[in-house]
Write an enzyme that holds these catalytic residues in place. Sequence first.
Site, PDB file in Angstrom:
ATOM      1  CE  LYS A   1     112.292  33.892 168.849  1.00  0.00           C
ATOM      2  NZ  LYS A   1     112.108  34.443 170.252  1.00  0.00           N
TER       3      LYS A   1
ATOM      4  CD  GLU B   1     106.853  39.635 168.189  1.00  0.00           C
ATOM      5  OE1 GLU B   1     107.724  40.454 168.477  1.00  0.00           O
ATOM      6  OE2 GLU B   1     106.979  38.466 168.720  1.00  0.00           O
TER       7      GLU B   1
END
Length: 314
Positions: free
Chosen positions: A158, A24
Amino acid sequence: MIEMTFSAEVAQARASGTPVVALESTIITHGMPWPRNVETARAVEQAVRSGGAVPATIAVIDGCLCVGLSPAQLNALGQAKDVAKLSRADLAVCLARRGTGATTVAATMIAAHLAGIHVFATGGIGGVHRGAEASFDISADLHELAQTPVTVVAAGAKAILDVPKTLEVLETLGVPVIAFGQDEFPAFWSRRSGLPAPLRMDDPAEIVAAQALRRALRLPGGQLVANPIPAEAEIAASELAPLIEKALAEAQVRGIAAKQVTPFLLQRIYELTDGRSLDANIALVLNNARLAAQLATHFANLPDFHQPPQDRRL
Ligand code: PSU
Ligand code: MN
């Protein structure tokens, strides 16, 4: 029509059936500071090549959906200011306006699938933000995993997120969450989250077989492979917890919302750890690229996983 362009090495890989790993670009534009963002992107591409696969870093550049970037394109993107952060909702609008934007996990999965790429490596997926019961901030990445058949290698979600809620939503959406080589779900900068992973797998070939069987079962969607950060690079969760709290409190005071939340928190944690969070982030992405290259090699050995989906009349 979508204008999709392939880098020379990706075009060649597609023609010859060489394994390809999607990467990405939001991690480059919104996740890491210049110049380490570009250095990291290059090193990640190199890690994929060393693993016997070809890297396809995905971004929208001047209205083109680029699958594989040239070194010059990567360099320009890494320094550009105000690049859009594209997800499922705004990818088509950016293309229609012939704009430029970086792709998040969700948008990269869409592009990878369109290009016939089955595996994608990143750092950490987006998820349910803390306080989502009030803000409703749940990353589109989760819904993408439920509907687009790409296996995503990340170091977990995360740690700035509400990880238990993220796991609950993934379960509701029917997304396989597979910890690689350990029982616990990893927490991005740390190997441990204190939460058991819903699934554990140790064999890359089996992970690929499971994605193929989803297709055979006519199940949409991909898989999340949660690959723990290497032990020597991790930051203990106990050390990070107060820093994450501090960054979250600051975000609230400053009214940071929507797409700005994740980039703001990553930047503050970078500052609060004197740059150590970035070193850890780089180590975990490289580690994910290596595993993704292995997975791509197994995908390339599956007889009917060669042709790009648009040629297969899905
Ligand atoms: N992994 C990283 N750093 C990042 C990201 C992933 O190590 O910055 C990006 C991905 O593009 C992911 C996005 O899709 O963070 C999540 O954004 P949001 O929380 O706004 O959905
Ligand atoms: Mn969000």
